[in-house]
Design an enzyme around this catalytic site. Structure first.
Site, PDB file in Angstrom:
ATOM      1  N   LYS A  36      44.858  47.630  27.738  1.00  0.00           N
ATOM      2  CA  LYS A  36      45.280  47.546  26.342  1.00  0.00           C
ATOM      3  C   LYS A  36      45.702  46.126  25.983  1.00  0.00           C
ATOM      4  CE  LYS A  36      47.659  50.904  24.429  1.00  0.00           C
ATOM      5  NZ  LYS A  36      48.762  51.811  24.035  1.00  0.00           N
ATOM      6  N   GLU A  70      47.222  44.002  37.910  1.00  0.00           N
ATOM      7  CA  GLU A  70      46.220  44.530  38.834  1.00  0.00           C
ATOM      8  C   GLU A  70      44.816  44.457  38.219  1.00  0.00           C
ATOM      9  OE1 GLU A  70      50.018  47.042  39.512  1.00  0.00           O
ATOM     10  OE2 GLU A  70      48.962  46.118  37.819  1.00  0.00           O
ATOM     11  N   GLY A 116      48.675  55.540  27.705  1.00  0.00           N
ATOM     12  CA  GLY A 116      47.723  55.285  28.781  1.00  0.00           C
ATOM     13  C   GLY A 116      47.254  56.535  29.504  1.00  0.00           C
ATOM     14  N   ARG A 117      48.195  57.399  29.870  1.00  0.00           N
ATOM     15  CA  ARG A 117      47.821  58.582  30.654  1.00  0.00           C
ATOM     16  C   ARG A 117      47.142  59.660  29.814  1.00  0.00           C
ATOM     17  NH1 ARG A 117      52.990  57.569  30.229  1.00  0.00           N
ATOM     18  NH2 ARG A 117      54.526  59.028  29.408  1.00  0.00           N
ATOM     19  N   GLU A 157      54.756  60.918  35.278  1.00  0.00           N
ATOM     20  CA  GLU A 157      55.086  59.757  34.468  1.00  0.00           C
ATOM     21  C   GLU A 157      55.629  60.183  33.115  1.00  0.00           C
ATOM     22  OE1 GLU A 157      52.870  55.897  34.934  1.00  0.00           O
ATOM     23  OE2 GLU A 157      52.286  56.354  32.860  1.00  0.00           O
ATOM     24  N   HIS A 183      43.609  74.269  55.271  1.00  0.00           N
ATOM     25  CA  HIS A 183      43.675  73.798  56.656  1.00  0.00           C
ATOM     26  C   HIS A 183      44.580  72.589  56.784  1.00  0.00           C
ATOM     27  CE1 HIS A 183      40.417  76.406  58.249  1.00  0.00           C
ATOM     28  NE2 HIS A 183      40.062  76.411  56.973  1.00  0.00           N
ATOM     29  N   LYS A 231      57.339  46.336  38.776  1.00  0.00           N
ATOM     30  CA  LYS A 231      56.426  45.280  38.324  1.00  0.00           C
ATOM     31  C   LYS A 231      57.193  43.983  38.056  1.00  0.00           C
ATOM     32  CE  LYS A 231      53.563  46.581  35.075  1.00  0.00           C
ATOM     33  NZ  LYS A 231      53.039  47.286  33.879  1.00  0.00           N
TER      34      LYS A 231
END
Length: 548
Positions: free
Chosen positions: A208, A214, A268-269, A354, A385, A513
């Site tokens: 954005k 990152e 964002g999510r 979040e 398993h 961050k």
């Protein structure tokens, strides 16, 4: 106006008392009392069913949640979100991912302006861009057809598109491979680029602000890799941006015509429905992407219109709060019995934790109740398993969401029947368990002595009474995936309203961050630092001493 403390509300107190009465009740006994329980506690829709009957709830539980929803003015909260009110109070933003999939003729107004023309304009741009790949019109700087697309993003700019692309691989546009890079660890992008050709690769930089550390680190490495074979002027044919920052996008070398917009009212999510879903759109084609949006819109309408007992997101939220706040569960497991949904739990980890991992209410006061649960899971039967032992016989109460599909995309031999036999069996086993008399009767049929039976019996007892929901979709396709994803979004929203928290900010992401930004300049060969606590200083100094 100050909030009424949730735990002091009449409905919450009544639910607390009701929980004390229900804790000694066996779910299996509720089926004996009400032979119609499966029908009464299953929501049937054209795309599949949602069965919440295997929970320790009764009609009284649902009635009390109706009162709680009324007391917290849930209908008003839902209306506020869909209408564009700035319900993200700490950032003073509307929350309108629902507008991105709004196929009704109704306007959606933010700050006095109808935003739907902007949404439709970006969708048209996505369609044209996607069609240029499908037709072969999209070419690289040497005239070769594009074969690979790399989405570079992180968080919601990665998890949503990646989850949906993996889930919808059977609907992929032929001849186009989609890759995802998110981790700032250089291994992620290095491994991705190993098999790619700069002449036939397009990069989508999804950020954005176009400043996410990152994402921009990976974007710069991708740019360097590309320019090792091409010229600066060729960047515009191979790099596109999904951003709001025209200045930084242009400085990177991307033509603004290759920039796709989204808006500050898209969290964002919750952004897979926006141009952040461009990689998904390219991967499955615009027609399928639109079906994904339409499935979500269908669930939006269902959520807004259906009464509690027939409302999938509402019942998901109610059952989740019942198990979490009143029966003591700290986590819940998401267990898709379809390999294409192998990234669904990872996607929900961000969407849920979040959003609702908050310890202060919307007024900034500490909450007096548990908020967001821990979310985790893996596809069945792999999880069986790995960690089902803990769910069946551990000391933690772990509610489960089972997600199954009637029609397999790959009907190979009897694979699907065996998969779904486990789907049905696990939910049944969690509810019923196995008591001592049954264990002893089974062991008595073996050649074991009485002493051996006595010794082994405690290990083979299953307590049971473990709650679960079951989604059974007719098939997994773009429409049903959209609906399923939207259902979880609305469940998270409802729970946030009940917990009196802001589900749409994420300040908890910022501290690490910020500190990482302070530490980065200290990471140099043989440099020493003493500006942190003893442990952090020691770790940094050891790292620097061994830094090549």
């Amino acid at each position: 106006m100050p909030l009424t403390k949730l735990t002091d509300s009449k409905s919450w107190k009544e639910l607390s008392q009701h929980a004390k009465n229900m804790q000694s009740t066996l779910i299996s006994d509720l089926f004996k009392v009400n032979p119609q329980r499966a029908d009464d506690f299953t929501i049937k829709t054209p795309i599949g069913i949602f069965d919440f009957a295997k929970n320790n709830i009764s009609r009284e539980t649902i009635a009390l949640f109706k009162d709680l929803f009324s007391e917290t003015d849930m209908n008003h909260a839902i209306g506020s979100q869909f209408s564009g009110a700035k319900i993200n109070s700490t950032e003073k933003r509307a929350v309108l991912h629902t507008a991105l999939r709004n196929f009704s003729p109704n306007p959606v107004v933010v700050d006095g302006e109808n935003i739907m023309p902007y949404v439709k304009s970006e969708l048209e741009k996505m369609k044209d861009f996607s069609d240029s790949f499908a037709s072969g019109e999209k070419k690289g700087y040497t005239g070769k057809q594009i074969s690979d697309v790399v989405n570079i993003g992180i968080g919601g700019s990665d998890l949503g598109p990646k989850m949906a692309y993996e889930a919808l691989k059977p609907f992929a546009q032929g001849g186009l491979n989609i890759h995802f890079v998110s981790n700032v660890d250089g291994t992620d992008i290095t491994e991705c680029l190993k098999t790619l050709n700069p002449e036939t690769t397009v990069f989508i930089i999804a950020s954005k602000t176009f400043t996410t550390q990152e994402t921009m680190t990976n974007a710069q490495s991708a740019r360097n890799w590309f320019l090792a074979a091409a010229d600066e002027k060729d960047i515009e044919k191979h790099f596109v941006a999904v951003s709001t920052n025209v200045e930084k996008v242009t400085a990177f070398g991307i033509n603004p015509e290759n920039m796709f917009l989204f808006w500050d009212w898209v969290g964002g999510r919750y952004s897979v429905w926006s141009t952040i879903g461009l990689s998904l759109c390219l991967g499955i084609g615009y027609a399928h992407f639109e079906q994904f949006l339409r499935g979500a819109h269908w669930m939006d309408e269902h959520f807004k219109s259906e009464p509690l007992e027939q409302n999938i997101p509402m019942m998901m939220a109610a059952v989740g709060i019942w198990n979490h706040n009143f029966l003591g569960a700290s986590s819940y497991a998401v267990l898709p019995y379809d390999q294409y949904l192998h990234r669904f739990a990872a996607y929900l980890q961000q969407a849920d934790m979040e959003s609702n991992g908050k310890s202060v209410d919307v007024n900034g006061n500490p909450v007096a109740h548990k908020t967001g649960p821990i979310v985790w899971g893996e596809p069945g039967t792999n999880g069986q398993h790995a960690f089902y032992q803990l769910i069946h016989q551990g000391t933690e109460l772990i509610p489960c969401d089972f997600i199954g599909v009637c029609k397999s995309q790959n009907p190979l031999s009897d694979h699907h029947e065996k998969l779904m036999a486990n789907f049905f069996a696990q939910a049944e086993a969690l509810m019923n368990g196995k008591d001592e008399s049954t264990v002893r009767a089974e062991l008595a049929e073996s050649d074991l002595s009485e002493e051996e039976i006595n010794k082994l019996t405690p290990f083979k007892i299953f307590e049971g009474n473990k709650p679960s929901n079951s989604f059974l979709l007719n098939e997994l396709n773009p429409f049903t995936l959209g609906a399923l994803t939207s259902a979880y979004e609305h469940k998270i929203f409802v729970q946030g309203i009940l917990w009196q928290i802001n589900s749409y900010d994420q300040w908890g992401v910022e501290l690490g961050k910020q500190l990482a930004g302070n530490i980065l300049p200290e990471l140099k060969p043989n440099a020493e630092t003493s500006s942190h606590d003893g442990s952090t200083n020691s770790l940094i100094n050891y790292f620097n001493a061994n830094l090549d």
